[in-house]
Structures are given as structure tokens and as C-alpha cells.
Design a protein around this motif. Structure first.
Motif, PDB file in Angstrom:
ATOM      1  N   SER A   2       0.823  -1.205   0.000  1.00 38.72           N
ATOM      2  CA  SER A   2       0.000   0.000   0.000  1.00 38.72           C
ATOM      3  C   SER A   2       0.861   1.261   0.000  1.00 38.72           C
ATOM      4  CB  SER A   2      -0.882   0.031   1.242  1.00 38.72           C
ATOM      5  OG  SER A   2      -1.767  -1.048   1.231  1.00 38.72           O
ATOM      6  N   LYS A   3       0.261   2.326  -0.511  1.00 40.19           N
ATOM      7  CA  LYS A   3       0.918   3.633  -0.443  1.00 40.19           C
ATOM      8  C   LYS A   3      -0.161   4.690  -0.248  1.00 40.19           C
ATOM      9  CE  LYS A   3       0.980   5.190  -5.189  1.00 40.19           C
ATOM     10  NZ  LYS A   3       1.759   5.915  -6.140  1.00 40.19           N
ATOM     11  N   SER A   5      -2.198   8.075  -1.200  1.00 36.99           N
ATOM     12  CA  SER A   5      -2.589   8.846  -2.373  1.00 36.99           C
ATOM     13  C   SER A   5      -3.182  10.168  -1.908  1.00 36.99           C
ATOM     14  CB  SER A   5      -3.629   8.069  -3.185  1.00 36.99           C
ATOM     15  OG  SER A   5      -4.197   8.910  -4.174  1.00 36.99           O
ATOM     16  N   GLU A  68      -0.667  -0.563  -4.584  1.00 39.67           N
ATOM     17  CA  GLU A  68       0.197  -0.227  -5.732  1.00 39.67           C
ATOM     18  C   GLU A  68      -0.048  -1.185  -6.860  1.00 39.67           C
ATOM     19  OE1 GLU A  68       4.216   1.775  -5.110  1.00 39.67           O
ATOM     20  OE2 GLU A  68       4.112   0.302  -3.499  1.00 39.67           O
TER      21      GLU A  68
END
Length: 68
Positions: A2-3, A5, A68
């Protein structure tokens, strides 16, 4: 993996007709920090909270966790 946004932040800025420079000035954010946000890089929670104070919103309204 995950990142974070920041798409929600930029959508909110468009909705309230706020320019990038206006947000940087009001939230006391440097140009380099703003470009980190624009490029999806990590910034401190302090920066995010200052943005929330300026936009009078919750952190969930400007940032989200995406795969991602």
C-alpha cells in the motif's frame, strides 16, 4: 503493498477553487514539501494536519491508502 494517495486533496482544492500557492502560504508548507505531496511521496503528519486546518476537514478527506 500500500501507499498513500493525495488525489482527494487535489480534488478538494479544485472544488473550493484553491490554488497551490494559496495552500502553501496558508498552511505554511514549503515548495519542496508541496512537490513531495504532488509526486505521492511521504510527508509528516504535521504537514497533513496543517492542511486539514486550512481546509477545515478531516485527514481522511485529503489522503487515502491505495494498493500499488
Amino acid at each position: 503493498m500500500s501507499k498513500l494517495s493525495y488525489k482527494k486533496l487535489f480534488k478538494k482544492m479544485i472544488d473550493i477553487d484553491m490554488k497551490n500557492t494559496g495552500l502553501m502560504e496558508q498552511a505554511n508548507i514549503s515548495r519542496s514539501t508541496f512537490y513531495k505531496i504532488k509526486n505521492g511521496e511521504n510527508v509528516t503528519t504535521d504537514v497533513l494536519l496543517r492542511i486539514c486546518n486550512v481546509l477545515e476537514c478531516d485527514i481522511s478527506e485529503i489522503v487515502e491508502c491505495v494498493e500499488e
